[in-house]
Scaffold this motif. Structure first.
Motif, PDB file in Angstrom:
ATOM      1  N   LEU A  38       0.810  -1.212   0.000  1.00 40.43           N
ATOM      2  CA  LEU A  38       0.000   0.000   0.000  1.00 40.43           C
ATOM      3  C   LEU A  38       0.847   1.267   0.000  1.00 40.43           C
ATOM      4  O   LEU A  38       0.432   2.305  -0.532  1.00 40.43           O
ATOM      5  CB  LEU A  38      -0.936   0.004   1.221  1.00 40.43           C
ATOM      6  CG  LEU A  38      -2.007  -1.083   1.247  1.00 40.43           C
ATOM      7  CD1 LEU A  38      -2.836  -0.987   2.521  1.00 40.43           C
ATOM      8  CD2 LEU A  38      -2.914  -0.973   0.028  1.00 40.43           C
ATOM      9  N   ALA A  39       2.041   1.193   0.589  1.00 38.21           N
ATOM     10  CA  ALA A  39       2.872   2.389   0.710  1.00 38.21           C
ATOM     11  C   ALA A  39       3.681   2.686  -0.553  1.00 38.21           C
ATOM     12  O   ALA A  39       4.189   3.812  -0.705  1.00 38.21           O
ATOM     13  CB  ALA A  39       3.816   2.243   1.905  1.00 38.21           C
ATOM     14  N   GLY A  58      15.083   9.561   9.313  1.00 35.45           N
ATOM     15  CA  GLY A  58      14.211   8.447   9.654  1.00 35.45           C
ATOM     16  C   GLY A  58      13.060   8.875  10.540  1.00 35.45           C
ATOM     17  O   GLY A  58      13.198   9.813  11.347  1.00 35.45           O
ATOM     18  N   VAL A  59      11.924   8.194  10.385  1.00 40.35           N
ATOM     19  CA  VAL A  59      10.714   8.471  11.157  1.00 40.35           C
ATOM     20  C   VAL A  59      10.059   7.134  11.497  1.00 40.35           C
ATOM     21  O   VAL A  59       9.961   6.262  10.630  1.00 40.35           O
ATOM     22  CB  VAL A  59       9.708   9.323  10.353  1.00 40.35           C
ATOM     23  CG1 VAL A  59       8.483   9.648  11.194  1.00 40.35           C
ATOM     24  CG2 VAL A  59      10.362  10.612   9.869  1.00 40.35           C
ATOM     25  N   PRO A  60       9.615   6.925  12.739  1.00 42.02           N
ATOM     26  CA  PRO A  60       8.899   5.680  13.044  1.00 42.02           C
ATOM     27  C   PRO A  60       7.524   5.660  12.390  1.00 42.02           C
ATOM     28  O   PRO A  60       6.893   6.709  12.207  1.00 42.02           O
ATOM     29  CB  PRO A  60       8.788   5.710  14.575  1.00 42.02           C
ATOM     30  CG  PRO A  60       8.892   7.150  14.945  1.00 42.02           C
ATOM     31  CD  PRO A  60       9.783   7.782  13.923  1.00 42.02           C
ATOM     32  N   VAL A  61       7.085   4.462  12.029  1.00 49.14           N
ATOM     33  CA  VAL A  61       5.748   4.244  11.477  1.00 49.14           C
ATOM     34  C   VAL A  61       5.070   3.210  12.355  1.00 49.14           C
ATOM     35  O   VAL A  61       5.538   2.072  12.464  1.00 49.14           O
ATOM     36  CB  VAL A  61       5.801   3.754  10.015  1.00 49.14           C
ATOM     37  CG1 VAL A  61       4.400   3.457   9.498  1.00 49.14           C
ATOM     38  CG2 VAL A  61       6.488   4.786   9.128  1.00 49.14           C
ATOM     39  N   ALA A  88       8.342  12.946   7.491  1.00 43.82           N
ATOM     40  CA  ALA A  88       7.425  12.799   8.627  1.00 43.82           C
ATOM     41  C   ALA A  88       5.972  12.823   8.155  1.00 43.82           C
ATOM     42  O   ALA A  88       5.132  12.058   8.662  1.00 43.82           O
ATOM     43  CB  ALA A  88       7.683  13.895   9.650  1.00 43.82           C
ATOM     44  N   MET A  89       5.671  13.662   7.185  1.00 39.77           N
ATOM     45  CA  MET A  89       4.311  13.704   6.638  1.00 39.77           C
ATOM     46  C   MET A  89       4.000  12.422   5.877  1.00 39.77           C
ATOM     47  O   MET A  89       2.868  11.911   5.937  1.00 39.77           O
ATOM     48  CB  MET A  89       4.145  14.924   5.738  1.00 39.77           C
ATOM     49  CG  MET A  89       4.123  16.243   6.498  1.00 39.77           C
ATOM     50  SD  MET A  89       3.685  17.672   5.469  1.00 39.77           S
ATOM     51  CE  MET A  89       5.197  17.863   4.526  1.00 39.77           C
ATOM     52  N   ILE A 136       1.212   7.066   5.575  1.00 35.10           N
ATOM     53  CA  ILE A 136       1.244   5.602   5.595  1.00 35.10           C
ATOM     54  C   ILE A 136       0.470   5.062   6.786  1.00 35.10           C
ATOM     55  O   ILE A 136      -0.300   4.090   6.662  1.00 35.10           O
ATOM     56  CB  ILE A 136       2.706   5.108   5.605  1.00 35.10           C
ATOM     57  CG1 ILE A 136       3.381   5.436   4.282  1.00 35.10           C
ATOM     58  CG2 ILE A 136       2.756   3.589   5.868  1.00 35.10           C
ATOM     59  CD1 ILE A 136       4.871   5.126   4.249  1.00 35.10           C
ATOM     60  N   GLU A 137       0.607   5.698   7.937  1.00 38.30           N
ATOM     61  CA  GLU A 137      -0.160   5.261   9.128  1.00 38.30           C
ATOM     62  C   GLU A 137      -1.650   5.399   8.899  1.00 38.30           C
ATOM     63  O   GLU A 137      -2.448   4.594   9.384  1.00 38.30           O
ATOM     64  CB  GLU A 137       0.273   6.086  10.341  1.00 38.30           C
ATOM     65  CG  GLU A 137       1.671   5.760  10.839  1.00 38.30           C
ATOM     66  CD  GLU A 137       2.095   6.632  12.003  1.00 38.30           C
ATOM     67  OE1 GLU A 137       3.035   6.251  12.711  1.00 38.30           O
ATOM     68  OE2 GLU A 137       1.474   7.712  12.214  1.00 38.30           O
ATOM     69  N   SER A 138      -2.059   6.409   8.117  1.00 36.25           N
ATOM     70  CA  SER A 138      -3.479   6.644   7.875  1.00 36.25           C
ATOM     71  C   SER A 138      -4.081   5.622   6.909  1.00 36.25           C
ATOM     72  O   SER A 138      -5.311   5.603   6.718  1.00 36.25           O
ATOM     73  CB  SER A 138      -3.699   8.059   7.330  1.00 36.25           C
ATOM     74  OG  SER A 138      -3.174   8.183   6.015  1.00 36.25           O
ATOM     75  N   LEU A 139      -3.239   4.801   6.279  1.00 31.40           N
ATOM     76  CA  LEU A 139      -3.758   3.782   5.362  1.00 31.40           C
ATOM     77  C   LEU A 139      -4.507   2.684   6.116  1.00 31.40           C
ATOM     78  O   LEU A 139      -5.220   1.883   5.499  1.00 31.40           O
ATOM     79  CB  LEU A 139      -2.601   3.154   4.576  1.00 31.40           C
ATOM     80  CG  LEU A 139      -1.851   4.075   3.608  1.00 31.40           C
ATOM     81  CD1 LEU A 139      -0.636   3.362   3.011  1.00 31.40           C
ATOM     82  CD2 LEU A 139      -2.773   4.562   2.502  1.00 31.40           C
TER      83      LEU A 139
END
Length: 274
Positions: free
Chosen positions: A109-110, A227-230, A263-264, A269-272
């Motif tokens: 999905l990402a 890097g950003v956590p997901v 970050a955005m 991706i989290e909103s998927l």
């Protein structure tokens, strides 16, 4: 450092948020754990190992290693070279790894979001998950014309010096981060750890203030990365990273603009809902 269940590295084997296991756990299958340690030994640089090499890497007795390699060969996870009298990973391991990656819904999905980010910023962008004290690529997308920084799926990154590892560390609870930092201190030793610790603490400060972590030439002196956590809905935490040669993307540009876009992207991706 050996890979026994008594090291701090193994306390964080499954999750740094998990409490320490009691020394005697009736549900814990020691033989299975040792077999997996034998397989993990092949991820430490060498593609072909003898029983003595494996014993040195794992800390397991050589007779135990001999039984494990024999069994793993019979099951199709190792193959034996009679000329060298050594072992290497076989297709059974590849099948397991492929099954994991191919069924990773977030990866599928990402992809279009990651492709757009890579094209717009002329950087590679990847998804990584944790394996003990490393991060492993499960996806990496490149801008159309780029041929640099092609990170293959399955590539392992050190936790302490990469943007992926720092992003993952920043997502942990205070207790989880303490356990992970103790394990890293044991891994790097008293001479190397203070510098690594300083970089991780700066990354944590960046995350708290800006929402992202950086690694500017600390893993590879020619590479700048963010890097950003997901956080996925099933409770899994991954790390989303972007990277480029430092001559193409400066640290200032990464900090002032691109890392905020990353970050955005992580939020998208989290909103998927995966």
């Amino acid at each position: 450092m050996t890979l026994t269940t008594k090291t701090k590295a193994d306390l964080v084997e499954a999750s740094a948020d998990a409490p320490d296991k009691p020394e005697k756990d009736r549900k814990f299958v020691e033989a299975l754990s040792r077999g997996l340690d034998v397989l993990r030994a092949f991820s430490q640089g060498s593609v072909i190992l003898g029983n003595q090499d494996i014993a040195r890497l794992t800390g397991l007795p050589k007779p135990t290693v001999s039984r494990m390699t024999y069994t793993l060969t019979k099951l199709g996870y190792l193959s034996y070279n009679p000329v060298l009298e050594k072992y290497q990973l076989s297709s059974g391991v590849l099948a397991l790894g492929y099954a994991y990656v191919s069924n990773l819904k977030v990866r599928q999905l990402a992809k279009p979001y990651m492709d757009e980010f890579a094209r717009r910023n002329n950087m590679s962008v990847g998804l990584t998950c944790r394996d003990r004290l490393h991060m492993i690529y499960v996806e990496n997308r490149m801008p159309p014309e780029a041929s640099l920084l092609r990170m293959e799926i399955g590539l392992k990154l050190p936790m302490g010096t990469t943007a992926a590892g720092r992003a993952y560390c920043s997502s942990l609870t205070e207790d989880g981060r303490k356990i992970l930092m103790e394990a890293l201190a044991e891994k790097y030793g008293p001479e190397a750890w203070p510098e690594k610790k300083k970089g991780m603490e700066q990354a944590l400060e960046d995350y708290r203030e800006h929402g992202f972590c950086l690694s500017l030439g600390e893993w590879d002196r020619n590479i700048n990365a963010a890097g950003v956590p997901v956080r996925l809905q099933d409770g899994t935490t991954m790390a989303l990273t972007c990277a480029a040669p430092s001559y193409l993307v400066s640290g200032d540009k990464l900090r002032s603009s691109i890392a905020h876009q990353l970050a955005m992207l992580a939020s998208d991706i989290e909103s998927l809902g995966v």
